[in-house]
Design a protein around this motif. Structure first.
Motif, PDB file in Angstrom:
ATOM      1  N   TRP A 141      -6.602  27.327 -49.952  1.00 25.78           N
ATOM      2  CA  TRP A 141      -7.541  26.588 -49.099  1.00 25.78           C
ATOM      3  C   TRP A 141      -8.775  27.422 -48.790  1.00 25.78           C
ATOM      4  O   TRP A 141      -9.902  26.928 -48.826  1.00 25.78           O
ATOM      5  N   LEU A 151     -15.116  19.241 -49.124  1.00 27.78           N
ATOM      6  CA  LEU A 151     -14.505  19.541 -47.823  1.00 27.78           C
ATOM      7  C   LEU A 151     -14.321  21.044 -47.610  1.00 27.78           C
ATOM      8  O   LEU A 151     -13.362  21.503 -47.001  1.00 27.78           O
ATOM      9  N   GLU A 153     -15.756  23.433 -45.756  1.00 27.99           N
ATOM     10  CA  GLU A 153     -15.662  24.026 -44.415  1.00 27.99           C
ATOM     11  C   GLU A 153     -14.330  23.705 -43.753  1.00 27.99           C
ATOM     12  O   GLU A 153     -13.720  24.565 -43.113  1.00 27.99           O
ATOM     13  N   ALA A 154     -13.856  22.479 -43.904  1.00 29.90           N
ATOM     14  CA  ALA A 154     -12.563  22.102 -43.329  1.00 29.90           C
ATOM     15  C   ALA A 154     -11.427  22.882 -43.996  1.00 29.90           C
ATOM     16  O   ALA A 154     -10.519  23.361 -43.314  1.00 29.90           O
ATOM     17  N   LEU A 158      -9.065  25.482 -41.879  1.00 32.16           N
ATOM     18  CA  LEU A 158      -7.618  25.278 -41.870  1.00 32.16           C
ATOM     19  C   LEU A 158      -6.899  26.444 -42.540  1.00 32.16           C
ATOM     20  O   LEU A 158      -5.885  26.932 -42.041  1.00 32.16           O
TER      21      LEU A 158
END
Length: 194
Positions: A141, A151, A153-154, A158
């Protein structure tokens, strides 16, 4: 039915061998511009499924001596190769990779020494499995985010949250393994003296 501990061609051993064979594939993909997402997905699959071969071995009564060596070797090779590749690609920090690699090398060497010299084998702790799973999902991730994939940054946020929790669990598990080793050697010393 009795387990054949000398068996070589068992389903779990084949799965471990396939996981090892996939290492060059994900390393290649991670280093190819435009193929990073496929490389991360393959890396994530290889390392996050480290429980599959052991689970099948226990469920099908096909635990073998080769499998006891092959499974952790497959795990450590895949993790090490992935981390080194991600550091070289500049999408995962060296300090974070070293937190995992140094601990893994120390535990692996200690386990081999114990097994070969003292014939002591320490069982894997559930906390260790959870920590490993957390690390091996968080690393891809974080790299996903640093590659700038959808996605980003998310995924990165996470990934770092899960990494922080999992690395603490990893070292707590290491402390517990060290305690298990001490107790096993103490028991073995008592047994040998008797």
């Amino acid at each position: 039915m009795a387990t054949d501990h000398d068996a070589v061609f068992t389903l779990p051993n084949v799965i471990s061998a396939i996981r090892i064979a996939l290492i060059p594939a994900f390393v290649y993909l991670l280093l190819q511009p435009g193929k990073e997402a496929a490389g991360l997905i393959l890396f994530g699959l290889v390392v996050s499924t480290d429980w599959v071969d052991g689970y099948i071995a226990r469920r099908t009564d096909s635990v073998s001596d080769l499998g006891k060596l092959l499974d952790p070797i497959a795990d450590r090779l895949a993790i090490g190769a992935g981390l080194i590749t991600l550091v070289l690609a500049d999408v995962f920090p060296l300090w974070a990779a070293l937190l995992i690699i140094v601990r893994d090398v120390a535990v692996f060497i200690a386990g081999l020494v114990l097994l070969t010299r003292s014939k002591v084998r320490i069982d894997v702790r559930y906390l260790g499995k959870i920590a490993t799973f957390g690390l091996m999902t968080s690393v891809p991730w974080i790299a996903w985010g640093n590659f700038g994939l959808p996605l980003a940054e998310a995924a990165k946020a996470l990934g770092w949250i899960v990494f922080a929790v999992a690395i603490v669990e990893y070292y707590i598990a290491t402390f517990l393994y060290a305690r298990d080793v001490r107790q096993a050697l103490r028991r073995r010393g008592t047994l040998d003296a008797a």
